[in-house]
Structure formats: C-alpha cells, structure tokens
Motif scaffolding. Sequence first.
Motif, PDB file in Angstrom:
ATOM      1  N   PRO A 191       0.824  -1.209   0.000  1.00  0.00           N
ATOM      2  CA  PRO A 191       0.000   0.000   0.000  1.00  0.00           C
ATOM      3  C   PRO A 191       0.856   1.256   0.000  1.00  0.00           C
ATOM      4  O   PRO A 191       1.992   1.267   0.483  1.00  0.00           O
ATOM      5  CB  PRO A 191      -0.811  -0.117   1.295  1.00  0.00           C
ATOM      6  CG  PRO A 191       0.059  -0.942   2.187  1.00  0.00           C
ATOM      7  CD  PRO A 191       0.788  -1.903   1.300  1.00  0.00           C
ATOM      8  N   GLY A 195      -4.443   4.376  -3.290  1.00  0.00           N
ATOM      9  CA  GLY A 195      -5.099   3.202  -2.735  1.00  0.00           C
ATOM     10  C   GLY A 195      -6.265   2.726  -3.581  1.00  0.00           C
ATOM     11  O   GLY A 195      -6.506   3.223  -4.686  1.00  0.00           O
ATOM     12  N   SER A 208      -7.097  -5.758  -2.243  1.00  0.00           N
ATOM     13  CA  SER A 208      -6.244  -4.959  -1.363  1.00  0.00           C
ATOM     14  C   SER A 208      -5.854  -5.697  -0.090  1.00  0.00           C
ATOM     15  O   SER A 208      -5.298  -5.101   0.828  1.00  0.00           O
ATOM     16  CB  SER A 208      -6.945  -3.642  -0.995  1.00  0.00           C
ATOM     17  OG  SER A 208      -8.171  -3.895  -0.342  1.00  0.00           O
ATOM     18  N   GLU A 209      -6.144  -7.004  -0.029  1.00  0.00           N
ATOM     19  CA  GLU A 209      -5.696  -7.788   1.115  1.00  0.00           C
ATOM     20  C   GLU A 209      -4.174  -7.873   1.096  1.00  0.00           C
ATOM     21  O   GLU A 209      -3.569  -8.002   0.034  1.00  0.00           O
ATOM     22  CB  GLU A 209      -6.281  -9.207   1.061  1.00  0.00           C
ATOM     23  CG  GLU A 209      -7.775  -9.263   1.281  1.00  0.00           C
ATOM     24  CD  GLU A 209      -8.167  -8.856   2.694  1.00  0.00           C
ATOM     25  OE1 GLU A 209      -7.457  -9.236   3.639  1.00  0.00           O
ATOM     26  OE2 GLU A 209      -9.175  -8.136   2.835  1.00  0.00           O
ATOM     27  N   ALA A 313      -6.314   1.772   9.659  1.00  0.00           N
ATOM     28  CA  ALA A 313      -5.670   1.301   8.432  1.00  0.00           C
ATOM     29  C   ALA A 313      -6.601   1.449   7.232  1.00  0.00           C
ATOM     30  O   ALA A 313      -6.923   0.477   6.534  1.00  0.00           O
ATOM     31  CB  ALA A 313      -5.223  -0.138   8.595  1.00  0.00           C
ATOM     32  N   VAL A 314      -7.036   2.659   6.978  1.00  0.00           N
ATOM     33  CA  VAL A 314      -7.874   2.956   5.816  1.00  0.00           C
ATOM     34  C   VAL A 314      -7.243   4.128   5.069  1.00  0.00           C
ATOM     35  O   VAL A 314      -6.618   5.003   5.666  1.00  0.00           O
ATOM     36  CB  VAL A 314      -9.325   3.307   6.222  1.00  0.00           C
ATOM     37  CG1 VAL A 314     -10.004   2.107   6.827  1.00  0.00           C
ATOM     38  CG2 VAL A 314      -9.359   4.478   7.204  1.00  0.00           C
ATOM     39  N   ALA A 318      -3.542   2.907   5.639  1.00  0.00           N
ATOM     40  CA  ALA A 318      -3.118   1.543   5.311  1.00  0.00           C
ATOM     41  C   ALA A 318      -1.632   1.504   5.010  1.00  0.00           C
ATOM     42  O   ALA A 318      -0.927   0.572   5.413  1.00  0.00           O
ATOM     43  CB  ALA A 318      -3.921   1.024   4.118  1.00  0.00           C
ATOM     44  N   ASN A 322       1.102  -0.320   7.419  1.00  0.00           N
ATOM     45  CA  ASN A 322       1.925  -1.359   6.804  1.00  0.00           C
ATOM     46  C   ASN A 322       3.385  -1.177   7.209  1.00  0.00           C
ATOM     47  O   ASN A 322       4.069  -2.130   7.600  1.00  0.00           O
ATOM     48  CB  ASN A 322       1.768  -1.301   5.285  1.00  0.00           C
ATOM     49  CG  ASN A 322       2.717  -2.225   4.545  1.00  0.00           C
ATOM     50  OD1 ASN A 322       3.789  -1.807   4.138  1.00  0.00           O
ATOM     51  ND2 ASN A 322       2.308  -3.470   4.366  1.00  0.00           N
TER      52      ASN A 322
END
Length: 337
Positions: A191, A195, A208-209, A313-314, A318, A322
Amino acid sequence: METKRFDQTTIPEAAAALRRGELVAFPTETVYGLGADATNAQAAKSVYTTKGRPSDNPLIVTVSSREMVAQFADITPQAEKLMDAFWPGPLTIILTIHPGSLSKTVTGGLDTAAFRMPENQLTRELIAEAGVPIVGPSANKSGKPSPTTADHVLHDFDGEIAGVLDDGPTEVGVESTIVDLTVDPVAILRPGAIGPKELYPVIGTVDSEMHHVGANETPKAPGMKYKHYAPTAQVIIVDDPEQFQEALKWIATQNQPFGVLATDDILAQVPDATPQFSLGTDIQSATHALFAGLRWFDLHPTVTLVLAQAFPAVGLGAAYMNRLLKSAGNEHFKPAK
C-alpha cells in the motif's frame, strides 16, 4: 571512496557514474532510492551487497518514460490506464517481462518486474541522461527505516557509493503503491499514497488484502517478506490514543530508556525530558514524518523502546500502518484487562 553530493548542474557526472556500474542514490516524491544500471547485472548485484539485501527480494526498475518500459515488457491496456492516470507518480506496476530482457539479479528470478516512473524531475533527467533504467530500492541499509533526505542516505552509505542526487526532503514519505497486473483480480502488493479508492475509477476493483510470502517463496515486490523499517530500538505500537497514558505508565516500569513517536496532541501528555518525535497533527503529516522519526531515534542510541501511535488502516492509513507494523515486528502495547 568519496561519496559526492550531486545536484541539477552535475547530473551528467552522476549519469556517467551509473553507466560505469557505480551506485548513485536519487530522490523521488516518496523516499530516496539506491540507483544502479538495471541492464548491468553486476551493478544490480552490488545494490544487494551494499544494502545487505536478501537476493530473493526483487528490485524496482525506475524509468524516465513509457518507451523505456516497452523495451522490457508489453504495456497492457490496464497498464496504459494506470500510467495515464498516475505516472509520473508514486505507483509501481508489475508486468510480465520479455524473456531474458532483464537479469535474474533484478527480478529475483521471476518472469515479472516492477516498473515505476517517479514524479521527481531531477531523477527523470538523471535516468534519461544515463540512457538506461535504474534499479531503485530505498537507499538504506536493509531492514532500516527508509531515507527521506540526502543526509539520511549519507548516514548509511557515506564512503560506499559514488554519490547522492540531492533534491531536498521527499514529499510523500512512504514508498510507492505496488500493483500487480499479472494476476486476476489485480492486487495491491504494497500500500501507498494511491489506494483502492483512487484505483477503482481507473481499473475497477482491486484485491487490497495484504499478501503474505512463505519462507521458501520469492516475493514479487519489495517489502513483502522481510522485516523492514526498523530502528535499533524496539518499536511498540499503541493502537488506541486513549491507551497512551496507560502505555506511558507501563513503559516507565520497564527500566529501559524510552521515547515516543506520536502526534502533537499525544506528545502534550509526555514529560518534556522524554525523547520524542512529532508526527504532526494528522495521518498526512504522520505518513510524511514516519521514516524520519524512526531514523531520529537511531540518533539517540540510549533509547531502547519507542511507543508509536497507530492510525486506522484505511486510505493513507493503510500505508502508514503497513510500514509501522513491519518496523515494530508486529509488537503492540497490551493494556491491562
């Protein structure tokens, strides 16, 4: 070896060093990269040895034009759309390469490679002057926080590389988003500032996992397998700002010198004598300052523990989380029940 500090007026000298197979660090809008001629397997190999980087961790190929990408890979319609929307900029695109077009040293032995055209004008001028793409992992010793200034690069590599092209502090502060176009659905492997929300209008839904890599598996992109971004001190993540007072009381009982990496409102709760680094006021400033903060604690070697603030984590969070999770080795403060 004398490590030179290059600027716009000495780009031809820096490009000549790259053509000779030497290493030159360069700025991007995200972090500084460690450059070597991507078509020279020996030069690329020296990046691994100089960084102390595992040889199965592939290198990003940094270019100055789409035409340079086309020398090594077919540019798919999806890639065209992403390039139209986000290049030059903080987006790295994984494509299947033409057989034998790049050394296995660059690709980690895979039939894919990651390509990026940075927004930084001086670096694009450097690559164009050199006439070859350059590999561009972050210009730090492997596992350490990524550099966001030329001084950070010199801290790690003074006397070991030919030079660094200095264009001041970087803007984004965390590395580019990496998108894998060789899988269906398209997947985000790392990420960054770009995004799923930004990608959706261009290429639709993306996976996006966060993808995990096995011990014997070669990662497709940097940062997927090994611990990264870690200062000498152990970083401990505080997940909820409401937990900071409890975390401060707990860490004071550990009989170890500690510091705090957090936003200004949190730092207002911290004793003045405690080593502390400000992440500013929000997720944008925090993402920009994260690597500089982690490096700052390396300049205070007596500090052995660092409490670091988490964010949701948005979106940009994210990317921030990370990197923070990797720097901490996934260590979190555990409040008393």
